[in-house]
Motif scaffolding. Sequence first.
Motif, short mmCIF file in Angstrom:
data_model
loop_
_atom_site.label_atom_id
_atom_site.label_comp_id
_atom_site.label_asym_id
_atom_site.label_seq_id
_atom_site.Cartn_x
_atom_site.Cartn_y
_atom_site.Cartn_z
N GLY A 128 60.60 67.98 -45.82
CA GLY A 128 61.37 66.78 -45.54
C GLY A 128 61.27 66.38 -44.08
N PRO A 129 61.99 65.32 -43.70
CA PRO A 129 61.84 64.77 -42.35
C PRO A 129 62.58 65.55 -41.28
N TYR A 130 62.20 65.25 -40.04
CA TYR A 130 62.87 65.74 -38.83
C TYR A 130 63.34 64.50 -38.07
N SER A 131 64.59 64.50 -37.62
CA SER A 131 65.16 63.32 -36.98
C SER A 131 65.75 63.66 -35.62
N THR A 132 65.85 62.65 -34.73
CA THR A 132 66.57 62.84 -33.48
C THR A 132 68.09 62.90 -33.71
N LEU A 133 68.55 62.59 -34.90
CA LEU A 133 69.95 62.63 -35.32
C LEU A 133 70.79 61.55 -34.64
N ALA A 135 71.19 58.19 -31.88
CA ALA A 135 70.44 56.96 -31.64
C ALA A 135 69.57 57.04 -30.38
N TYR A 136 68.45 56.33 -30.45
CA TYR A 136 67.50 56.21 -29.35
C TYR A 136 67.33 54.72 -29.01
N ARG A 137 67.07 54.46 -27.74
CA ARG A 137 66.58 53.16 -27.33
C ARG A 137 65.08 53.18 -27.52
N ILE A 138 64.56 52.36 -28.43
CA ILE A 138 63.14 52.33 -28.75
C ILE A 138 62.62 50.95 -28.36
N GLY A 139 62.03 50.87 -27.18
CA GLY A 139 61.63 49.57 -26.67
C GLY A 139 62.86 48.70 -26.44
N THR A 140 62.87 47.53 -27.05
CA THR A 140 64.02 46.62 -26.92
C THR A 140 65.00 46.79 -28.07
N ARG A 141 64.75 47.78 -28.94
CA ARG A 141 65.60 47.97 -30.11
C ARG A 141 66.27 49.33 -30.08
N GLN A 142 67.13 49.58 -31.05
CA GLN A 142 67.85 50.84 -31.13
C GLN A 142 67.70 51.41 -32.54
N GLY A 143 67.46 52.70 -32.62
CA GLY A 143 67.32 53.34 -33.91
C GLY A 143 67.16 54.84 -33.74
N LEU A 144 66.48 55.48 -34.66
CA LEU A 144 66.20 56.91 -34.59
C LEU A 144 64.69 57.12 -34.58
N LEU A 145 64.26 58.25 -34.06
CA LEU A 145 62.89 58.71 -34.23
C LEU A 145 62.88 59.74 -35.35
N ILE A 146 61.96 59.60 -36.28
CA ILE A 146 61.87 60.52 -37.41
C ILE A 146 60.41 60.89 -37.63
N ALA A 147 60.17 62.18 -37.86
CA ALA A 147 58.83 62.66 -38.17
C ALA A 147 58.80 63.10 -39.63
N HIS A 148 57.94 62.47 -40.41
CA HIS A 148 57.78 62.80 -41.83
C HIS A 148 56.52 63.63 -42.01
N PRO A 149 56.62 64.78 -42.72
CA PRO A 149 55.40 65.55 -42.99
C PRO A 149 54.43 64.75 -43.84
N SER A 150 53.15 64.90 -43.56
CA SER A 150 52.12 64.25 -44.35
C SER A 150 52.21 64.70 -45.80
N GLY A 151 51.87 63.80 -46.70
CA GLY A 151 51.90 64.14 -48.12
C GLY A 151 50.99 65.29 -48.48
N ALA A 152 49.99 65.57 -47.64
CA ALA A 152 49.05 66.66 -47.90
C ALA A 152 49.51 67.97 -47.27
N SER A 153 50.69 67.98 -46.66
CA SER A 153 51.15 69.20 -45.98
C SER A 153 51.42 70.31 -46.99
N PRO A 154 50.96 71.53 -46.71
CA PRO A 154 51.23 72.65 -47.61
C PRO A 154 52.68 73.12 -47.49
N HIS A 155 53.11 73.91 -48.45
CA HIS A 155 54.42 74.56 -48.36
C HIS A 155 54.38 75.59 -47.25
N VAL A 156 55.33 75.50 -46.32
CA VAL A 156 55.38 76.42 -45.19
C VAL A 156 56.80 76.98 -45.09
N PRO A 157 57.03 78.27 -45.36
CA PRO A 157 58.36 78.86 -45.19
C PRO A 157 58.84 78.67 -43.76
#
Length: 247
Positions: A128-133, A135-157
């Motif tokens: 699943g994703p990883y988030s900054t949890l 809020a971030y200032r992203i350029g002129t907007r505000q939101g979150l940064l989130i990293a989504h694992p690639s669909g080809a990512s293997p299962h990693v304990p």
Amino acid sequence: MGPEPTTPAARPRTGAGLVARAARTAARRRGAPALHPFGVHAEATLAVRPAGGAWGEPWLDEPGDHRVLLRWSRAAGLPGRLPDALGLALRVHDAGGPGRPLDVLLTTSGGGRVTRHLPLPRLDATSGPYSTLLAYRIGTRQGLLIAHPSGASPHVPSGLTALRAALERAPLAFHLCAALPGGAWWHLGTLTTGPPLDLPPGETLSYDPYQHCLPGLRPTDRFSGVREAAYAASRAGRRATEEVRGK
């Protein structure tokens, strides 16, 4: 004279003080950061390929490949057989120019509008994703940064030994996105991991998104006092332990 009234401005300082004391104590006892005390380091590459037009931050608006030092860790430092919130810390070298890195701290979370703000313990590092949890200032907007694992990512304990072994076997890929209010998602780039790195014994890198940020990519001020106090206290606790060991 009676006690001073509790004002709205005083409450955050009190909260920050409590958090700072707890962080300093934990870091002093561990000789490591109060949270995410131990981790696995690796080199990585972040290929910035922004979408969504101009953001107002040069680093986001100009496509490029950037060298990254990442650190995977378990928030509470629990044994690998137990679920724990996972941290993915990124240091983008020279993002703001020579000698000016960018630190981004991401934590396992949900992907919904509410759950993306909440840390989520996991037994799998790529489910699943990883988030900054917060809020971030992203350029002129505000939101979150989130990293989504690639669909080809293997299962990693999620245990650190298993994470290190996965990094040794093959690269892992994550899509870094901006999550904006209203549910809009914008792709910012792709993070691809390299092999794990061995740091000198006893050395632990400190990532700080407040000290290492960009004018157009930084945490907002909400809760910043509490978080900055926790980071500073954690560093102070580690220094105190190092001084005792050096005597």
